[in-house]
Motif scaffolding. Structure first.
Motif, short mmCIF file in Angstrom:
data_model
loop_
_atom_site.label_atom_id
_atom_site.label_comp_id
_atom_site.label_asym_id
_atom_site.label_seq_id
_atom_site.Cartn_x
_atom_site.Cartn_y
_atom_site.Cartn_z
N ALA A 1 3.33 3.80 10.81
CA ALA A 1 4.64 3.61 10.21
C ALA A 1 5.73 4.35 10.97
O ALA A 1 5.46 5.21 11.82
N ASP A 2 6.97 4.01 10.62
CA ASP A 2 8.13 4.65 11.23
C ASP A 2 8.18 6.15 10.96
O ASP A 2 8.84 6.89 11.67
N ASP A 3 7.48 6.61 9.91
CA ASP A 3 7.48 8.05 9.61
C ASP A 3 6.51 8.81 10.52
O ASP A 3 6.23 9.98 10.30
N MET B 1 0.84 -1.17 0.00
CA MET B 1 0.00 0.00 0.00
C MET B 1 0.89 1.24 0.00
O MET B 1 1.88 1.30 0.71
N LEU B 2 0.50 2.20 -0.78
CA LEU B 2 1.24 3.45 -0.84
C LEU B 2 0.67 4.43 0.18
O LEU B 2 -0.48 4.35 0.55
N GLY B 3 1.48 5.35 0.62
CA GLY B 3 0.99 6.37 1.51
C GLY B 3 1.94 6.70 2.64
O GLY B 3 2.05 7.84 3.03
N HIS B 4 2.64 5.71 3.17
CA HIS B 4 3.61 5.96 4.22
C HIS B 4 4.98 6.23 3.61
O HIS B 4 5.33 5.67 2.58
N ALA B 5 5.76 7.06 4.28
CA ALA B 5 7.11 7.36 3.81
C ALA B 5 8.14 6.42 4.45
O ALA B 5 9.29 6.42 4.05
N GLY B 6 7.71 5.63 5.42
CA GLY B 6 8.59 4.68 6.08
C GLY B 6 7.92 3.33 6.20
O GLY B 6 6.75 3.18 5.87
N PRO B 7 8.66 2.35 6.69
CA PRO B 7 8.09 1.00 6.85
C PRO B 7 6.91 0.99 7.82
O PRO B 7 6.90 1.71 8.81
N ILE B 8 5.92 0.17 7.52
CA ILE B 8 4.77 -0.01 8.40
C ILE B 8 5.21 -0.91 9.55
O ILE B 8 5.78 -1.96 9.33
N ASN B 9 4.92 -0.47 10.78
CA ASN B 9 5.33 -1.27 11.93
C ASN B 9 4.16 -1.77 12.77
O ASN B 9 4.35 -2.51 13.73
N ALA B 10 2.94 -1.37 12.43
CA ALA B 10 1.76 -1.86 13.14
C ALA B 10 0.54 -1.75 12.23
O ALA B 10 0.46 -0.83 11.41
#
Length: 71
Positions: free
Chosen positions: A24-26, A1-10
């Motif tokens: 995400a980390d962002d 999925m697009l939208g976060h600038a960093g890795p998804i963590n939850a």
């Protein structure tokens, strides 16, 4: 999925499965609508801005015969 600038963590689904929340980390949180649209062809055209190529069609919907979706 697009939208976060960093890795998804939850991530978590709503109790009825209609939405997904991702963090995400962002330091962003996103809410995703997981329901299937009534007119999936219109959604493909809106996202791609064109009909799918033969290669895209066979990659994403190999069980259906290739056809032009967008005007």
């Amino acid at each position: 999925m697009l939208g976060h600038a960093g890795p998804i963590n939850a991530l978590a689904f709503s109790p009825d499965g209609s939405h997904l929340v991702t963090a995400a980390d962002d330091k962003s949180v996103r809410l995703w609508d997981m329901t299937t649209p009534a007119d999936q062809s219109a959604l493909v055209c809106a996202i791609a801005g064109r009909s799918l190529t033969n290669l895209e069609w066979h990659s994403y919907v190999p069980e259906l015969r290739c056809r032009k979706l967008c005007g």
